[in-house]
Structure formats: structure tokens, C-alpha cells
Design a protein around this motif. Structure first.
Motif, PDB file in Angstrom:
ATOM      1  N   HIS A   1       0.825  -1.196   0.000  1.00 46.79           N
ATOM      2  CA  HIS A   1       0.000   0.000   0.000  1.00 46.79           C
ATOM      3  C   HIS A   1       0.857   1.242   0.000  1.00 46.79           C
ATOM      4  CE1 HIS A   1      -2.979  -2.931   0.977  1.00 46.79           C
ATOM      5  NE2 HIS A   1      -3.916  -2.032   0.782  1.00 46.79           N
TER       6      HIS A   1
ATOM      7  N   ASN B   1       0.814   4.036  -2.750  1.00 46.66           N
ATOM      8  CA  ASN B   1       0.494   5.398  -2.342  1.00 46.66           C
ATOM      9  C   ASN B   1       1.630   6.378  -2.628  1.00 46.66           C
ATOM     10  OD1 ASN B   1      -2.173   5.144  -1.517  1.00 46.66           O
ATOM     11  ND2 ASN B   1      -1.563   4.229   0.427  1.00 46.66           N
TER      12      ASN B   1
ATOM     13  N   GLU C   1      -6.402   2.756   0.599  1.00 49.05           N
ATOM     14  CA  GLU C   1      -6.162   3.227   1.963  1.00 49.05           C
ATOM     15  C   GLU C   1      -6.279   2.145   3.032  1.00 49.05           C
ATOM     16  OE1 GLU C   1      -9.386   6.008   2.160  1.00 49.05           O
ATOM     17  OE2 GLU C   1     -10.861   4.396   2.209  1.00 49.05           O
TER      18      GLU C   1
ATOM     19  N   HIS D   1      -9.350   0.984   8.239  1.00 45.97           N
ATOM     20  CA  HIS D   1      -7.938   0.663   7.981  1.00 45.97           C
ATOM     21  C   HIS D   1      -7.760  -0.757   7.443  1.00 45.97           C
ATOM     22  CE1 HIS D   1      -6.672   4.262  10.111  1.00 45.97           C
ATOM     23  NE2 HIS D   1      -7.496   3.932  11.093  1.00 45.97           N
TER      24      HIS D   1
ATOM     25  N   HIS E   1      -8.556   8.609  -2.716  1.00 47.24           N
ATOM     26  CA  HIS E   1      -7.233   8.998  -2.275  1.00 47.24           C
ATOM     27  C   HIS E   1      -6.871  10.417  -2.643  1.00 47.24           C
ATOM     28  CE1 HIS E   1      -7.262   5.972  -5.559  1.00 47.24           C
ATOM     29  NE2 HIS E   1      -6.895   7.031  -6.213  1.00 47.24           N
TER      30      HIS E   1
END
Ligand SMILES: C[S@@+](CC[C@H](N)C(=O)[O-])C[C@H]1O[C@@H](n2cnc3c(N)ncnc32)[C@H](O)[C@@H]1O
Length: 463
Positions: free
Chosen positions: A2, A6, A57, A310, A404
């Protein structure tokens, strides 16, 4: 992974190939627990905008991740069986898991386990007690459905007005297990803190585990304990009194004032503490549901909350509908605590290919209790059990931005097509309806419902 994704520039994250990476990430994180499940696809919209995938996310998992403040589930008082393979469900079986299930759902005209021979749920919303890892009955037991993992074929697709959603790829028959609402399992205080934080940036994936029957069961347990204490007190009082009587014998004359006192004692003996419901003092293994049917369960703050922000799986993308085709169902597998079921989603009617899968966020009885068979009154006795106690999101989301990078919220109508007069009129009516419903001083923020159902209530949360 991730962090790596990201770290890409916003532009790189808009490459259509990112869909394949996302699909591979889901497979990688779920291969161990649902090896035979159809792969979850990310639908590509023709007019691909800047969002080829859902947000990166969260960590994709089907499991419940335990908050460090909580202890692992206890197996100490777990009911389990040693039935020969495939025999738990037989009418003459003395399977303790079957008896446990029956004690909770027998009052709803459901005999035996909650699954039919094809593994379809007989009725959503009622607690399900599956055979577990301490049972000797083996994998082929009919009472194992959620523990075998997802079988239904679903895809994630961006909707026009609600952000991402979950859609059926093929017919999903009524009663099919769709998924576990996985995520972090939080205690009460931690979830309260997170709710405040999330409120600040306008998102929620928090669900309280607060079904009616949990309160009813805890009420019955408390009442039983109180009654036990009461019995003990009476016993010691009687012992003292009989010792006294032995010293000063009295003639038993039913009409004498003295005997009234004695009968008074007898009455006290039979009396129940105020909160005891009619069934809870019976010594039989009375069902929690029947034991509470005569009194309204006391509302308790939910001990546990699931947070799928999360960590979670595709179920975190299930949108609300006022006429949902799926519903939440509590399922117990390897846990002996009534407050700690898995929150699962089952179809409550046939879901057709390409239809969006939805459930009700409001927990309104008239949404979750409706039943296309029309047997609702038969199955749900008229008790105060249902309704507001169905797990509900812990707080509301004013302006969620699930993406995002900053963009219009899923609630914003981004559809720029010109509205017809009829559409404008319906919209005005809906807005009026919503205005009436909002409560003054209600901390929860109203969210316009875009479910499109004929009986849409105009808001996704209960007011
Ligand atoms: C648990 S998320 C569901 C997935 C979400 N669509 C996403 O893209 O992440 C809940 C949020 O989805 C949106 N949503 C769900 N159902 C909706 C509905 N019927 N009408 C409008 N917005 C909805 C709301 O923004 C809500 O706060």
C-alpha cells in the motif's frame, strides 16, 4: 504494498493497469481463507475517470484484527460437538450445537440449524451458531457455511452517486452467504475516540455490534443471577426463621393473623425481582429469545465495534438501500461470548447478475424485517426485540470522501444530465421529507440517500 502504491504520483494511480494490481492484491490477501472463491473483479467503467480502482487506503483481509486493548476470543465455554461426520443436523441427533441453535431460534419456527441442505440461510438477522474448530463433525457438516468462506461471485464498481459499490456477477440465490464485515474489532472506548476523529474528516466504516438479542440475553443472565441471590437470601432467612419456630412452636391456623405472615413469606418466596422476565427463572435451558420476549431488553452500549476503515474486505463497499437485497446476520464460530459474533452479510432475496448488493444502514424494522414470503408475523413474535437493535453505523458521515485524492463526495450528484420536470418534482418532495425528519440538536448529520428505491426514506441513517 500500500505504501508503495500510495507513493505513486496521482497520475500514475489513474493507469487502468492499476485494476489488475488491485485484483491481484485481493487474491494474495485471501488465498489462504477462500482458496475456491471466485476472484473479485474491479469493473472498468467506459468513461474511466481518475479512479480505476477503489482507494488503496486499507489492508484487504477477511479476518477480524483484534485491537491490542482486547483479549483473544475465549474458547473455554464454547459449545462443541463430537457428532459423527454429517450427522449433526439429523432430527434425532443430540448435537449440542444444534441444541444451542434451537435455544436461540426455535421460537421463530425454525427447526434445527439455520442453514438448509444447500447451505442457504433460512432467515437473515437471527443469530447463527456454526459448528466450530473444537467440533468433531468434520468439514462436510451442514452447519458450516461462513467458516468455509465466500462462494458468490461479486465485483467492485464505481456508482454514479454513492462512490464504490458491490455488484453481483451472477445470480445470487436468496440466503447465500456473501461475506464477513471484516476489520478491526474495537472496544467501546476506542471506537468512541475513533468516531470523533472520523467525524472530523467525514467518513465512517464503524459498525456497533448491538443486536437486540444480545441485550436480551444479558438481561436474562443478570436476572437469573439476581434471582439466584434472592433465593439464597430467602433460604438463609427461612433457616433462621425455622430455627426460631423450633424454639417457639405456633399453631397453624390459616385464618389467624400469624398465618398471614407465614403465607406472606411464601409469597415473598415466589416473588421475582422486578426485572426478571417470565421464563428466566425456569431451570430448563430456556432460550434467551423466549426468556426476554415478555420484557423490553435494556439498551446497553455495545461492547464491541467493527472498524473497516484501515482493514477490511469488499463488504466495506456495500452501500445502503431503503429496499435492500441483503442483510446483516450475526454468526458465532470460535467464540463463546454472546457480544462477539461475526457480522456477516447474506442475501435476503435473489440478487440478479449486475444488480448492486445493498443492505440497510438504518436497521429500521420495516426495512430489515420485511420478507417476501409474507411470513414475518409468524416468524417474529410481536416483541420489542427487533428494530433499533440491529447493528447500526456508530455515527454519520456528512460529506464522505472515499478517494485517495480530493474529489466530489459520493453523495454529491455529479451526474450533469439535465433533469426532467418529474425528476425535479420528486427531488423537491424528497428534500421536504428529509427536512421534516431532521431532529434539532441531533449531532448526527443527515446524508441524502441515493438508493433509488421506490420506498426510499431520503436518508441513509436512521434519524
Ligand atoms: C461503508 S461506505 C460504502 C462504500 C462507499 N460507497 C465507498 O465508496 O467507500 C458508506 C458511505 O457510502 C455512501 N453511501 C452508501 N450508501 C449510500 C446511499 N444509499 N446514498 C448515498 N450515499 C451512500 C455514503 O457516503 C456513506 O457514508
Amino acid at each position: 504494498m500500500h505504501d508503495h502504491i500510495n507513493s505513486y504520483t496521482p497520475h500514475m494511480r489513474t493507469y487502468p493497469q492499476m485494476r489488475l494490481v488491485y485484483e491481484a492484491m485481493i487474491r494474495e490477501n485471501t488465498v489462504a481463507d477462500e482458496p475456491h472463491a471466485p476472484h473479485i473483479k474491479i469493473h472498468s467503467n467506459d468513461n474511466d475517470d481518475e479512479d480505476p480502482t477503489p482507494p488503496w487506503e486499507f489492508y484487504y483481509t477477511n479476518h477480524m484484527l483484534l485491537s491490542p486493548s482486547l483479549s483473544p476470543p475465549s474458547l473455554l465455554n464454547l459449545t462443541s460437538c463430537a457428532c459423527p461426520p454429517g450427522q449433526c443436523h439429523l432430527p434425532k441427533s443430540s448435537c449440542p450445537c444444534r441444541a444451542l441453535q434451537q435455544s436461540h431460534t426455535g421460537a421463530y419456527d425454525i427447526s434445527g440449524f439455520m442453514y438448509d441442505p444447500s447451505g442457504l440461510l433460512k432467515k437473515p438477522g437471527l443469530p447463527v451458531f456454526e459448528c466450530n474448530s473444537l467440533c468433531g463433525c468434520g468439514e462436510e457438516c451442514r452447519n458450516r457455511v461462513v467458516s468455509k468462506g465466500r462462494k458468490c461471485n461479486v465485483m467492485l464498481k464505481k456508482t454514479d452517486k454513492k462512490g464504490w459499490g458491490v455488484f453481483a456477477c451472477e445470480l445470487i440465490p436468496k440466503g447465500t452467504f456473501i461475506g464477513i464485515y471484516s476489520g478491526e474489532l474495537l472496544g467501546h472506548e476506542e471506537s468512541e475516540e475513533r468516531a470523533i476523529k472520523y467525524d472530523q474528516f467525514g467518513r465512517t466504516y464503524l459498525f456497533d455490534i448491538d443486536w437486540w438479542y444480545i441485550d436480551a440475553e444479558l438481561d436474562a443472565k443478570e436476572a437469573k443471577e439476581k434471582q439466584q441471590k434472592h433465593k439464597e437470601t430467602l433460604k438463609s432467612t427461612e433457616e433462621k426463621e425455622s430455627a426460631l419456630h423450633e424454639q417457639t412452636p405456633i399453631d397453624v391456623d390459616l385464618d389467624s393473623p400469624r398465618s398471614t405472615v407465614d403465607r406472606g413469606n411464601a409469597n415473598v418466596k415466589q416473588a421475582k425481582p422486578h426485572s426478571i422476565s417470565s421464563d428466566s427463572d425456569s431451570d430448563s435451558s430456556s432460550s434467551s429469545s423466549s426468556s426476554s420476549s415478555s420484557s423490553k431488553p435494556k439498551r446497553r452500549p455495545s461492547k464491541y465495534t467493527i472498524d473497516a476503515y484501515h482493514a477490511g474486505n469488499f463488504t466495506r463497499f456495500l452501500n445502503h438501500s431503503c429496499d435492500p437485497n441483503a442483510a446483516l446476520t450475526p454468526v458465532y464460530i470460535d467464540v463463546d461470548e454472546i457480544e462477539r459474533p461475526l457480522l456477516t452479510i447474506f442475501s435476503k432475496r435473489h440478487i440478479h447478475p449486475h444488480e448492486e448488493i445493498t443492505f440497510s444502514y438504518s436497521g429500521d424494522p420495516d426495512v430489515d424485517d420485511d420478507d417476501e414470503d409474507g411470513d414475518l408475523n409468524k416468524i417474529h413474535p410481536p416483541t420489542p426485540k427487533r428494530g433499533k437493535h440491529v447493528p447500526k453505523p456508530q455515527y454519520n458521515n456528512p460529506n464522505p470522501n472515499h478517494h485517495h485524492k480530493p474529489r466530489s463526495s459520493p453523495n454529491t450528484n455529479t451526474n450533469t444530465k439535465t433533469k426532467t420536470k418529474a425528476e425535479t418534482e420528486t427531488e423537491t418532495k424528497t428534500k421536504k421529507k428529509k427536512k421534516k425528519k431532521g431532529k434539532k440538536g441531533d449531532a448526527r448529520v443527515h446524508v441524502d440517500c441515493e438508493c433509488g428505491a421506490a420506498k426510499c426514506k431520503g436518508t441513509i441513517w436512521r434519524q
